[in-house]
Scaffold this active site. Structure first.
Site, PDB file in Angstrom:
ATOM      1  N   CYS A  42     -60.264  25.523 -14.063  1.00 56.48           N
ATOM      2  CA  CYS A  42     -59.426  24.337 -13.814  1.00 56.48           C
ATOM      3  C   CYS A  42     -58.832  23.809 -15.119  1.00 56.48           C
ATOM      4  CB  CYS A  42     -60.267  23.250 -13.150  1.00 56.48           C
ATOM      5  SG  CYS A  42     -59.312  21.744 -12.857  1.00 56.48           S
ATOM      6  N   TYR A  77     -48.659  18.200  17.652  1.00 53.34           N
ATOM      7  CA  TYR A  77     -48.215  16.865  17.257  1.00 53.34           C
ATOM      8  C   TYR A  77     -46.748  16.634  17.616  1.00 53.34           C
ATOM      9  CZ  TYR A  77     -52.629  16.677  14.921  1.00 53.34           C
ATOM     10  OH  TYR A  77     -53.962  16.698  14.664  1.00 53.34           O
ATOM     11  N   LEU A  93     -46.456  24.134  17.368  1.00 54.91           N
ATOM     12  CA  LEU A  93     -46.773  23.499  16.081  1.00 54.91           C
ATOM     13  C   LEU A  93     -47.618  22.243  16.259  1.00 54.91           C
ATOM     14  CD1 LEU A  93     -43.399  23.902  14.160  1.00 54.91           C
ATOM     15  CD2 LEU A  93     -45.609  24.762  13.414  1.00 54.91           C
ATOM     16  N   GLN A 146     -51.166  18.576   8.822  1.00 53.07           N
ATOM     17  CA  GLN A 146     -52.190  19.111   9.740  1.00 53.07           C
ATOM     18  C   GLN A 146     -52.031  20.599  10.042  1.00 53.07           C
ATOM     19  OE1 GLN A 146     -54.492  16.867  10.937  1.00 53.07           O
ATOM     20  NE2 GLN A 146     -53.480  14.991  10.300  1.00 53.07           N
ATOM     21  N   ASP A 203     -51.898  12.968  -0.344  1.00 56.57           N
ATOM     22  CA  ASP A 203     -52.331  13.822   0.774  1.00 56.57           C
ATOM     23  C   ASP A 203     -53.805  14.183   0.545  1.00 56.57           C
ATOM     24  OD1 ASP A 203     -52.320  15.745  -1.217  1.00 56.57           O
ATOM     25  OD2 ASP A 203     -51.372  17.279   0.018  1.00 56.57           O
ATOM     26  N   TYR A 217     -46.742   8.822   3.069  1.00 49.19           N
ATOM     27  CA  TYR A 217     -46.898  10.115   2.410  1.00 49.19           C
ATOM     28  C   TYR A 217     -45.563  10.861   2.319  1.00 49.19           C
ATOM     29  CZ  TYR A 217     -47.533  14.947   1.594  1.00 49.19           C
ATOM     30  OH  TYR A 217     -47.353  16.189   1.068  1.00 49.19           O
ATOM     31  N   GLU A 239     -42.472  19.175   4.687  1.00 51.13           N
ATOM     32  CA  GLU A 239     -43.550  18.170   4.623  1.00 51.13           C
ATOM     33  C   GLU A 239     -43.989  17.754   6.026  1.00 51.13           C
ATOM     34  OE1 GLU A 239     -45.337  17.392   2.207  1.00 51.13           O
ATOM     35  OE2 GLU A 239     -44.186  18.302   0.608  1.00 51.13           O
TER      36      GLU A 239
END
Ligand code: SF4
Length: 350
Positions: free
Chosen positions: A200, A80, A78, A40, A134, A116, A35
């Site tokens: 859907c 961040y 990666l 991002q 999210d 989240y 997670e």
């Protein structure tokens, strides 16, 4: 009309994405790591990095006791980096308390775990009946109920609606699967540009599909323009083709990561007399390259100029000398763009 959880779960049982972290559905360490990495970043980019990270730090204890430099190296590319620092701090907190808390509220108290991630780990690892909001869940929810209020203001409404769906018996019986089914529906069917309403499972009763508004939802409030910052960086090569890198201070953007030495980043362009001589290395013949390396951060756009020089043999300098491949592996994506610029300008071999 409430979208039937059972229809979505039946669809999930047939069409779920085969993701490696789903092989260990109840291991909170693996789920939490996935997670954090997925924020991002795309699933395709995360999969190999998630496996590699686990090979190096197979459990929370291994990550907790690893030196920061090792974690930073494994996280390189990666993005961040505050997340990597929080990941490390969180692992130490979890190891110290003897394991992850098993509730959303308990998870929220750990360093770096926001609303989240707490809800995702609580639902998927511990079977708690909470829906993490999210981008996928926001989109599906806004479309199903045709919510036209823009994000981020609409978030509390969307969270309340999504949580209402979780109250159905079928969802309460399989909360982790229900949450992942919502993720998958958003990622593979109710996609941002072209929702595939014809296939859907929730088409009947979808207000966004019925009214034709779905592709335009969720609405987003107009974004403010990001400021532009500039910096000047230095690429020093020794006779063996190694590059001089230094480590950034532990706090702040890219904290604790390696970088090509450079000026601070600021909005006012750097003029020649203002650029500090590359302090420990006076008297070198610096060549300014054409062009700039560009990188977008969440809050600003960065343009970096690059100067290149050769170091005389045996020169002492503060920092770490790394070969090109090792430097690429260790540098964050922002700094790798400077290496790309140097390659494009033939200051480094391709
Ligand atoms: Fe999304 Fe269309 Fe499904 Fe509604 S019917 S949830 S808009 S894919």
């Amino acid at each position: 009309m409430l979208p039937a959880a059972s229809l979505l779960l039946d669809w999930y049982d047939r069409h779920r994405r085969a993701l490696p972290w789903r092989e260990a559905t109840h291991d909170p360490y693996r789920i939490w790591l996935s997670e954090v990495m997925l924020q991002q970043t795309t699933v395709a980019a995360v999969e190999p990095r998630w496996r590699r990270f686990l090979a190096r730090f197979p459990d929370i204890a291994a990550l907790a006791k690893a030196p920061w430099a090792d974690v930073a190296e494994e996280w390189a590319g990666l993005g961040y980096y505050a997340r990597a620092r929080n990941l490390h701090a969180c692992a130490q907190a979890v190891a110290a308390r003897g394991g992850f808390p098993d509730t959303e509220a308990g998870l929220r108290e750990l360093p770096g775990i926001g609303a989240y991630t707490a809800a995702a780990v609580a639902a998927i690892a511990f079977g708690r009946q909470v829906v993490p909001l999210d981008g996928n869940v926001e989109r599906v929810t806004a479309r199903l109920a045709a919510i036209e209020e823009p994000l981020p203001g609409a978030r509390p409404i969307l969270a309340a609606l999504a949580q209402q769906w979780m109250e159905q018996p079928a969802a309460r019986a399989r909360p982790g699967d229900f949450v992942q089914a919502l993720f998958d529906l958003g990622a593979t069917v109710c996609t941002p540009r072209n929702p595939a309403c014809a296939i859907c499972p929730w088409r009947q009763g979808c207000e966004g599909s019925r009214t034709g508004l779905a592709p335009t939802l969720p609405r987003k409030a107009a974004k403010k323009a990001r400021p532009l910052k500039r910096g000047v960086h230095f690429l020093l090569l020794d006779g063996e083709g190694r590059i001089l890198l230094r480590r950034r201070p532990p706090k702040g953007l890219l904290g604790g990561m390696l970088e090509l030495p450079g000026t601070p980043w600021r909005e006012t362009p750097w003029t020649e007399p203002e650029i500090p001589p590359f302090a420990p290395l006076p008297g070198l013949d610096w060549r300014a390259l054409e062009g700039e390396a560009k990188h977008g951060f969440t809050h600003f756009e960065l343009h970096m100029a690059l100067r290149v020089a050769s170091a005389p043999p045996g020169m002492a300098a503060e920092g770490e000398w790394l070969g090109l491949d090792a430097a690429r592996a260790a540098l964050p994506g922002t700094m790798q763009k400077l290496l790309d610029l140097a390659v494009a300008e033939k200051a480094l071999p391709a």
